[in-house]
Design a protein around this motif. Structure first.
Motif, PDB file in Angstrom:
ATOM      1  N   GLY A  39       0.814  -1.193   0.000  1.00  0.00           N
ATOM      2  CA  GLY A  39       0.000   0.000   0.000  1.00  0.00           C
ATOM      3  C   GLY A  39       0.852   1.249   0.000  1.00  0.00           C
ATOM      4  O   GLY A  39       2.068   1.199   0.093  1.00  0.00           O
ATOM      5  N   LYS A  40       0.186   2.378  -0.106  1.00  0.00           N
ATOM      6  CA  LYS A  40       0.937   3.626  -0.234  1.00  0.00           C
ATOM      7  C   LYS A  40       1.662   3.960   1.048  1.00  0.00           C
ATOM      8  O   LYS A  40       1.232   3.634   2.139  1.00  0.00           O
ATOM      9  N   VAL A  41       2.772   4.633   0.907  1.00  0.00           N
ATOM     10  CA  VAL A  41       3.641   4.973   2.031  1.00  0.00           C
ATOM     11  C   VAL A  41       3.576   6.467   2.282  1.00  0.00           C
ATOM     12  O   VAL A  41       3.607   7.266   1.346  1.00  0.00           O
ATOM     13  N   ASN A  42       3.472   6.851   3.530  1.00  0.00           N
ATOM     14  CA  ASN A  42       3.551   8.258   3.907  1.00  0.00           C
ATOM     15  C   ASN A  42       5.029   8.635   3.971  1.00  0.00           C
ATOM     16  O   ASN A  42       5.712   8.378   4.953  1.00  0.00           O
ATOM     17  N   TYR A  95      -6.574  16.946  13.765  1.00  0.00           N
ATOM     18  CA  TYR A  95      -6.994  16.434  12.459  1.00  0.00           C
ATOM     19  C   TYR A  95      -8.489  16.146  12.522  1.00  0.00           C
ATOM     20  O   TYR A  95      -8.934  15.324  13.317  1.00  0.00           O
ATOM     21  N   LEU A  96      -9.253  16.818  11.693  1.00  0.00           N
ATOM     22  CA  LEU A  96     -10.696  16.648  11.667  1.00  0.00           C
ATOM     23  C   LEU A  96     -11.087  15.876  10.411  1.00  0.00           C
ATOM     24  O   LEU A  96     -10.504  16.071   9.343  1.00  0.00           O
ATOM     25  N   GLY A  97     -12.065  14.998  10.538  1.00  0.00           N
ATOM     26  CA  GLY A  97     -12.494  14.193   9.408  1.00  0.00           C
ATOM     27  C   GLY A  97     -11.638  12.958   9.188  1.00  0.00           C
ATOM     28  O   GLY A  97     -11.757  12.291   8.167  1.00  0.00           O
ATOM     29  N   LEU A  98     -10.764  12.650  10.155  1.00  0.00           N
ATOM     30  CA  LEU A  98      -9.849  11.505  10.008  1.00  0.00           C
ATOM     31  C   LEU A  98     -10.585  10.209  10.314  1.00  0.00           C
ATOM     32  O   LEU A  98     -11.327  10.116  11.289  1.00  0.00           O
ATOM     33  N   ASP A 116      -3.274   6.450   9.408  1.00  0.00           N
ATOM     34  CA  ASP A 116      -2.135   6.747   8.535  1.00  0.00           C
ATOM     35  C   ASP A 116      -2.542   7.492   7.263  1.00  0.00           C
ATOM     36  O   ASP A 116      -1.765   7.579   6.324  1.00  0.00           O
ATOM     37  N   LYS A 117      -3.764   8.042   7.231  1.00  0.00           N
ATOM     38  CA  LYS A 117      -4.223   8.757   6.042  1.00  0.00           C
ATOM     39  C   LYS A 117      -4.529  10.210   6.370  1.00  0.00           C
ATOM     40  O   LYS A 117      -5.575  10.749   6.018  1.00  0.00           O
ATOM     41  N   ILE A 118      -3.558  10.850   7.053  1.00  0.00           N
ATOM     42  CA  ILE A 118      -3.772  12.240   7.444  1.00  0.00           C
ATOM     43  C   ILE A 118      -3.733  13.185   6.257  1.00  0.00           C
ATOM     44  O   ILE A 118      -4.157  14.334   6.366  1.00  0.00           O
ATOM     45  N   ASN A 119      -3.219  12.711   5.108  1.00  0.00           N
ATOM     46  CA  ASN A 119      -3.185  13.563   3.915  1.00  0.00           C
ATOM     47  C   ASN A 119      -4.382  13.334   3.008  1.00  0.00           C
ATOM     48  O   ASN A 119      -4.406  13.816   1.879  1.00  0.00           O
ATOM     49  N   SER A 120      -5.373  12.590   3.488  1.00  0.00           N
ATOM     50  CA  SER A 120      -6.582  12.360   2.699  1.00  0.00           C
ATOM     51  C   SER A 120      -7.290  13.689   2.430  1.00  0.00           C
ATOM     52  O   SER A 120      -7.281  14.597   3.275  1.00  0.00           O
TER      53      SER A 120
END
Length: 807
Positions: free
Chosen positions: A179-182, A628-631, A635-639
């Motif tokens: 999967g994608k890596v931060n 972080y709102l809407g999380l 590990d997807k804080i850049n969504s």
């Protein structure tokens, strides 16, 4: 358009202007006056358009491409591992890496969603088996197409299996992706260190050939706290045909795995599909944690944030021959015996398959009792979705958590097969089981056999709890003096009598409670005649007999009545935000936020534009926090659905008690307002008089541990519990409750908030909105029987919240 071309255009336009003496110029030399004017206008329009396009392109146009990074591995079957492959600077490493890059490009070029966006790859490391290559691949993807690339990478193994290459550069199999890596988390953290360790039978060396004992530890352990804001990784290699064993003799980190975390991988690079375990909190030296790799490599990583840095960890390393480490299963004979998963009570290995063949004398059947079974890795904590690690017995897959011999299985013949399977990620502690030969007519000697054939201890029958799972242990019971005898034959704990909840199912436990027939039960437990209700007089003494009687009628203000902004009180119970204006000034319908009738789909954010409500423990400077709102997934804080804010200030309650956890609440102000979306919605603050009824269903949510002493969840979890009578709860918790606390849970156990959920909301669905009834505070363990969760009662703090926030 360059400046030169613009100048030429201007010069050309001048040449076509009419001359001052038209007789000196032939008509064929240029257009007339009207044509020239039109030409100038057209040119000006084109010039303006081109200028606008340039300004838009270079100034206003937003970046519509996303960088996507994926880690993965592939096995090269026609190569033999060489020592030179351990050093990325050798010509051997670089030559093989070049071939791997050619192979990866070939693989991606045959997959439509990938070939268009592929940028390139890098090979990070090689390990044995025959040769395993660990790589990182980069894609440049148009915004909006990320999901299709994620899906294609997730299915890479299946696609590769069908791929036909006439002359492949290498013989490759087992292509996997994690999967994608931060990349920010993995590579760009400040103070980032990397240590590569080569492990042998009695020593191992730092990459610069400095040898030391078989120990790794956090910097400064145990004399000084570990470094804040750090990512450290230790790459471990053992001798060929060996596996690595790591024994954590000391672990003292923050309790919350979202802050400080040890992560152990069954690989040389941080691939999420090869995570063996995540560790945080405190683990005593008397109970060391032990993990073993499936191959001769292992990666240990440590993440720390800027707050609450503890002593850290120390671990001993050793290597074990692979054959002995992975040996398990076998034939079990005789009338009784025991067996267990490899390495029990520590973690079993990834990619393990064990089979035990049990045989007892002819004429008997086999009964297996699991004294302890722990196969509850992320995704199968409930014991129902056994798609990852499991025990197979009687053609049934078993997973989840069972203890104290609560799980049994009986065969129909004198033989039984038990199998253990683990995949490549997240191991657990496994199981310890006993087997015995029993008569088929009495498969549960000295125990109670449930209808589902499970065996439970005799003292669990008729104790008020569904120990069998099918309620058969609670049917046709003769209840003791400490239990309620329900009319339907069930026995229930005396704690539940007269708590306002129909626990028996036929209301037996609520009969004879409180007031007689024809009487009204006041909130202060006084009984008055039903005829006195809503007669305009305060017969109860607390005004509760006059609540909910008439709309917009002025009543005497009490602690139970709702006060409007005009300081008038109304008798309606919980009038705020119910869609009906009850106050003369309509103030009961103000500041209600969005509504959402589908409660199960609400993604809760504890927010009302600027303020968050959380417990006070561990707070520090506002600048040290990010919100972080809407999380939904950690590990997807850049969504694109996630909004990040800094904090402006933190306001802890001035009377917070560190010993009793009384007044366990604080306010956190965001540095700027937040726009509500489908993923970010407000929760309503209740009025001080809001009544959250005992027995009502409420929701808890968070990323805390999924079991007591376990690891934090990656995906946001939610569960429904019910509000528990405060008197009953205070008895169960041995008098530790205060009036600022409330209880919610499932007294049968199994559902609760846990470590890491602190500060999360206890949300009560009412009408088409959610109200914040409580804030996760403390508890006695997690999800224990007769041990509900304790929450900060928000209604008790509405005055303080309004004073500090004006909300």
């Amino acid at each position: 358009v360059s400046n030169l071309s613009l100048n030429l255009l201007f010069e050309a336009s001048v040449q076509f202007l009419p001359a001052s003496d038209p007789k000196k110029v032939e008509k064929s030399k240029g257009p007339g006056r009207t044509g020239a004017v039109i030409g100038v206008l057209i040119f000006a329009a084109v010039l303006a358009l081109m200028t606008g396009l340039l300004i838009w392109h270079f100034h206003f146009r937003k970046n519509d491409w996303a960088k996507k990074m994926y880690s993965g591995s592939l096995k090269i079957t026609d190569q033999t591992f060489q020592n030179a492959y351990e050093d990325s600077n050798t010509t051997e490493f670089q030559a093989l890496a070049k071939q791997v890059l050619v192979e990866l490009k070939s693989i991606y070029s045959n997959i439509s969603p990938l070939k268009k966006y592929y940028v390139g790859s890098t090979v990070q490391a090689f390990s044995e088996g025959s040769v395993v290559a660990y790589y990182m691949s980069e894609f440049r993807v148009p915004v909006g197409q990320e999901a299709s690339v994620d899906q294609a990478m997730a299915e890479l193994q299946n696609v590769f299996a069908k791929r036909i290459m006439p002359n492949p550069a290498l013989r490759v199999k087992d292509v996997t992706t994690s999967g994608k890596v931060n990349t920010v988390t993995l590579y760009l953290l400040p103070q980032c260190f990397q240590r590569k360790l080569f492990l042998s039978s009695w020593w191992f060396c730092f990459i610069l050939n400095v040898c030391f004992f078989e120990v790794i530890e956090s910097p400064g352990f145990p004399n000084t706290p570990y470094t804040p804001n750090t990512f450290i990784q230790w790459q471990l290699r053992a001798d060929p045909d060996h596996v690595i064993q790591i024994d954590f003799s000391n672990i003292v980190l923050e309790d919350n795995c979202n802050n400080d975390l040890l992560k152990i991988y069954d690989s040389l690079v941080p691939m999420e599909s090869r995570v063996m375990e995540e560790l945080c909190g405190c683990h005593a030296p008397s109970k060391p944690l032990k993990l073993m790799s499936s191959q001769n490599v292992m990666l240990v990583t440590m993440f720390t944030n800027e707050e609450l840095n503890f002593p850290g960890f120390r671990a001993q390393l050793s290597q074990i021959p692979r054959a002995s480490a992975k040996s398990c299963g076998g034939k079990l004979l005789g009338t009784q015996g025991s067996f267990q998963s490899p390495n029990f009570p520590n973690y079993y290995l990834p990619e393990t398959d064990c089979t035990w063949e049990i045989q007892v004398p002819v004429g008997k059947v086999v009964k297996v009792t699991f004294q302890l079974l722990l196969l509850a890795e992320p995704g199968q904590e409930d014991g129902k979705n056994c798609k990852k690690d499991y025990v197979m017995i009687n053609n049934k897959k078993l997973c989840g958590e069972y203890n104290n011999g609560a799980l049994t299985e009986t065969s129909r013949t004198n033989t039984m097969t038990v199998m253990l399977h683990s995949d490549s990620s997240y191991v657990d502690r496994g199981f310890q089981a006993d087997y015995e030969a029993v008569d088929s007519s009495d498969p549960c000697p000295d125990m109670f056999q449930c209808k589902n054939l499970n065996c439970i201890k005799l003292n669990l029958k008729c104790d008020g709890w569904n120990d069998c799972g099918d309620l058969s242990d609670e049917l046709n019971c003769k209840c003791d003096s400490n239990s309620i005898t329900c009319k339907n034959g069930l026995c229930k704990s005396m704690f539940w009598k007269c708590d306002g909840v129909n626990d028996c199912g036929d209301n037996t436990d609520e009969e004879g409670c409180g007031c007689k027939a024809g009487q009204f039960a006041c909130e202060n437990s006084k009984c008055v005649s039903e005829k006195n209700k809503c007669d305009g007089k305060d017969d109860c003494g607390d005004g509760s007999d006059e609540l909910g009687c008439t709309k917009n009628t002025d009543v005497t203000c009490t602690s139970l009545t709702y006060k409007c902004n005009n300081n008038k009180c109304i008798s309606k119970v919980n009038p705020e935000c119910d869609g009906t204006p009850d106050c003369e000034d309509n103030s009961d319908e103000e500041n209600c936020g969005m509504s959402d009738k589908n409660v199960s789909e609400i993604k809760i954010c504890l927010s009302s534009c600027k303020m968050l409500v959380i417990p006070e423990r561990g707070l520090s400077q506002a600048s040290a926090w990010d919100a972080y709102l809407g999380l939904h997934t950690q590990d997807k804080i850049n969504s694109p659905t996630v909004v990040k804010r800094k904090l402006k200030q933190i306001i802890p309650h001035p009377y917070y008690n560190t010993y009793t956890f009384d007044n366990d609440i604080a306010l956190m102000e965001l540095d700027s307002p937040v726009t509500y979306t489908d993923y970010i919605k407000p929760i309503c603050l209740p009025a001080p008089q809001h009544d959250f009824k005992t027995g009502n269903g409420v929701w808890i949510s968070g990323w805390g541990a999924t079991r007591e002493g376990g690891s934090a969840a990656t995906v946001l979890q939610k569960a429904e519990v019910r509000i528990i009578n405060s008197t009953v709860c205070n008895t169960l918790m041995k008098g530790q409750l205060t009036s600022q606390m409330m209880c919610a849970g499932v007294l049968a156990g199994g559902i609760d908030a846990c470590q890491g959920d602190s500060g999360g909301p206890l949300s009560s669905p009412e009408s088409d909105r959610m109200f914040l009834a409580g804030v996760v505070s403390w508890g006695d363990g997690c999800a224990r029987r007769d041990k509900p969760g304790i929450y900060t009662r928000v209604t008790k703090f509405r005055g303080w919240i309004k004073e500090k926030t004006k909300v």
